[in-house]
Design a protein around this motif. Sequence first.
Motif, PDB file in Angstrom:
ATOM      1  N   PHE A   1     -54.469 -38.362 133.422  1.00  0.00           N
ATOM      2  CA  PHE A   1     -55.708 -38.020 132.729  1.00  0.00           C
ATOM      3  C   PHE A   1     -55.540 -36.726 131.950  1.00  0.00           C
ATOM      4  CE2 PHE A   1     -56.689 -40.513 136.400  1.00  0.00           C
ATOM      5  CZ  PHE A   1     -57.719 -41.350 136.015  1.00  0.00           C
ATOM      6  N   LEU A   2     -56.166 -36.679 130.781  1.00  0.00           N
ATOM      7  CA  LEU A   2     -56.206 -35.472 129.963  1.00  0.00           C
ATOM      8  C   LEU A   2     -57.610 -35.310 129.405  1.00  0.00           C
ATOM      9  CD1 LEU A   2     -52.940 -36.023 127.880  1.00  0.00           C
ATOM     10  CD2 LEU A   2     -53.276 -34.254 129.632  1.00  0.00           C
ATOM     11  N   VAL A   3     -58.109 -34.079 129.437  1.00  0.00           N
ATOM     12  CA  VAL A   3     -59.425 -33.768 128.868  1.00  0.00           C
ATOM     13  C   VAL A   3     -59.241 -32.611 127.895  1.00  0.00           C
ATOM     14  CG1 VAL A   3     -61.756 -32.926 129.381  1.00  0.00           C
ATOM     15  CG2 VAL A   3     -60.660 -34.572 130.924  1.00  0.00           C
ATOM     16  N   ALA A   4     -59.890 -32.702 126.744  1.00  0.00           N
ATOM     17  CA  ALA A   4     -59.830 -31.622 125.755  1.00  0.00           C
ATOM     18  C   ALA A   4     -60.314 -30.321 126.387  1.00  0.00           C
ATOM     19  CB  ALA A   4     -60.690 -31.974 124.539  1.00  0.00           C
ATOM     20  N   ALA A   5     -59.630 -29.231 126.078  1.00  0.00           N
ATOM     21  CA  ALA A   5     -59.959 -27.938 126.680  1.00  0.00           C
ATOM     22  C   ALA A   5     -61.419 -27.568 126.456  1.00  0.00           C
ATOM     23  CB  ALA A   5     -59.039 -26.851 126.122  1.00  0.00           C
ATOM     24  N   ASP A   6     -61.940 -27.832 125.266  1.00  0.00           N
ATOM     25  CA  ASP A   6     -63.326 -27.450 124.985  1.00  0.00           C
ATOM     26  C   ASP A   6     -64.345 -28.418 125.581  1.00  0.00           C
ATOM     27  OD1 ASP A   6     -62.894 -29.559 123.244  1.00  0.00           O
ATOM     28  OD2 ASP A   6     -63.712 -28.533 121.490  1.00  0.00           O
ATOM     29  N   ALA A   7     -63.866 -29.467 126.237  1.00  0.00           N
ATOM     30  CA  ALA A   7     -64.768 -30.410 126.910  1.00  0.00           C
ATOM     31  C   ALA A   7     -64.722 -30.239 128.425  1.00  0.00           C
ATOM     32  CB  ALA A   7     -64.409 -31.843 126.526  1.00  0.00           C
TER      33      ALA A   7
ATOM     34  N   TRP B   1     -52.869 -36.299 120.799  1.00  0.00           N
ATOM     35  CA  TRP B   1     -51.857 -35.251 120.728  1.00  0.00           C
ATOM     36  C   TRP B   1     -52.506 -33.869 120.765  1.00  0.00           C
ATOM     37  CZ3 TRP B   1     -47.357 -33.805 121.978  1.00  0.00           C
ATOM     38  CH2 TRP B   1     -46.694 -32.755 121.353  1.00  0.00           C
ATOM     39  N   SER B   2     -53.652 -33.719 120.131  1.00  0.00           N
ATOM     40  CA  SER B   2     -54.324 -32.411 120.140  1.00  0.00           C
ATOM     41  C   SER B   2     -54.790 -32.029 121.547  1.00  0.00           C
ATOM     42  CB  SER B   2     -55.501 -32.398 119.159  1.00  0.00           C
ATOM     43  OG  SER B   2     -56.609 -33.099 119.685  1.00  0.00           O
ATOM     44  N   ILE B   3     -54.956 -33.011 122.423  1.00  0.00           N
ATOM     45  CA  ILE B   3     -55.305 -32.751 123.822  1.00  0.00           C
ATOM     46  C   ILE B   3     -54.038 -32.563 124.659  1.00  0.00           C
ATOM     47  CG2 ILE B   3     -56.426 -33.729 125.872  1.00  0.00           C
ATOM     48  CD1 ILE B   3     -58.272 -35.294 123.915  1.00  0.00           C
ATOM     49  N   LEU B   4     -53.049 -33.421 124.438  1.00  0.00           N
ATOM     50  CA  LEU B   4     -51.828 -33.410 125.235  1.00  0.00           C
ATOM     51  C   LEU B   4     -50.969 -32.177 124.958  1.00  0.00           C
ATOM     52  CD1 LEU B   4     -49.610 -36.518 125.850  1.00  0.00           C
ATOM     53  CD2 LEU B   4     -48.567 -34.321 125.377  1.00  0.00           C
ATOM     54  N   GLU B   5     -50.828 -31.795 123.703  1.00  0.00           N
ATOM     55  CA  GLU B   5     -49.902 -30.709 123.353  1.00  0.00           C
ATOM     56  C   GLU B   5     -50.194 -29.406 124.091  1.00  0.00           C
ATOM     57  OE1 GLU B   5     -47.784 -28.521 119.574  1.00  0.00           O
ATOM     58  OE2 GLU B   5     -49.789 -29.363 119.280  1.00  0.00           O
ATOM     59  N   PRO B   6     -51.441 -28.901 124.107  1.00  0.00           N
ATOM     60  CA  PRO B   6     -51.650 -27.639 124.824  1.00  0.00           C
ATOM     61  C   PRO B   6     -51.412 -27.751 126.333  1.00  0.00           C
ATOM     62  CG  PRO B   6     -53.696 -28.374 123.760  1.00  0.00           C
ATOM     63  CD  PRO B   6     -52.620 -29.328 123.376  1.00  0.00           C
ATOM     64  N   VAL B   7     -51.659 -28.924 126.898  1.00  0.00           N
ATOM     65  CA  VAL B   7     -51.390 -29.133 128.323  1.00  0.00           C
ATOM     66  C   VAL B   7     -49.887 -29.074 128.571  1.00  0.00           C
ATOM     67  CG1 VAL B   7     -51.555 -30.802 130.218  1.00  0.00           C
ATOM     68  CG2 VAL B   7     -53.517 -30.454 128.700  1.00  0.00           C
ATOM     69  N   ALA B   8     -49.127 -29.736 127.716  1.00  0.00           N
ATOM     70  CA  ALA B   8     -47.667 -29.711 127.851  1.00  0.00           C
ATOM     71  C   ALA B   8     -47.137 -28.292 127.682  1.00  0.00           C
ATOM     72  CB  ALA B   8     -47.023 -30.643 126.829  1.00  0.00           C
TER      73      ALA B   8
ATOM     74  N   VAL C   1     -62.572 -36.900 123.432  1.00  0.00           N
ATOM     75  CA  VAL C   1     -62.586 -35.703 124.277  1.00  0.00           C
ATOM     76  C   VAL C   1     -61.758 -35.879 125.554  1.00  0.00           C
ATOM     77  CG1 VAL C   1     -64.772 -34.797 123.394  1.00  0.00           C
ATOM     78  CG2 VAL C   1     -64.779 -36.403 125.325  1.00  0.00           C
ATOM     79  N   GLY C   2     -61.209 -37.070 125.741  1.00  0.00           N
ATOM     80  CA  GLY C   2     -60.368 -37.307 126.904  1.00  0.00           C
ATOM     81  C   GLY C   2     -59.596 -38.593 126.745  1.00  0.00           C
ATOM     82  N   THR C   3     -58.567 -38.744 127.550  1.00  0.00           N
ATOM     83  CA  THR C   3     -57.754 -39.954 127.512  1.00  0.00           C
ATOM     84  C   THR C   3     -57.126 -40.154 128.885  1.00  0.00           C
ATOM     85  OG1 THR C   3     -55.930 -41.096 126.378  1.00  0.00           O
ATOM     86  CG2 THR C   3     -55.728 -38.714 126.626  1.00  0.00           C
TER      87      THR C   3
END
Length: 169
Positions: free
Chosen positions: A90-96, A16-23, A69-71
Amino acid sequence: MLRFRQAEPEDWPAIWSILEPVARAGETYCWDTTMDEAAGRLEWFPGPAGTDPSLRVVVAVDEADGRVVGTAQLHANRGGNGAHVANASFLVAADAGGRGVGRALAGHVLEEARAAGYTAMQFNAVVQTNERALALWSSLGFTIVGTVPGAFRHPGVGPTGLHIMHRVL
């Protein structure tokens, strides 16, 4: 170094911490930018457990610190006579970003798709302005087989196309 594994329920806060900012940004997926966490979970883990037997959700874990760091999610693009073609998100953490996480995760998912018996992979909605994704998918052998003009309302540039991309596995 990255390690890939099936996502577990306890991975959800990291996902969720990766998906939320992308959404919220609304620049790369056709998602409701106001989705709450419950809607986000349904987006990434749709339906009750076992509803889609083709669905696999994986996480990329940084072995240095154990952080997700990704999913990615992998599933059949369609059912029935179309079930031999895979689809993935695919989703990657912003800081990664920029560290090769997306490329490594893509390679892992492509191998999983082959091993699962899929013969091709199709992306149904790659936003035309998403240059990083387009460069990655092109470098991995995907081609644009069509574009739906103006199908995506980008918050910064307005209406833009959605590409359909494909590659044989």
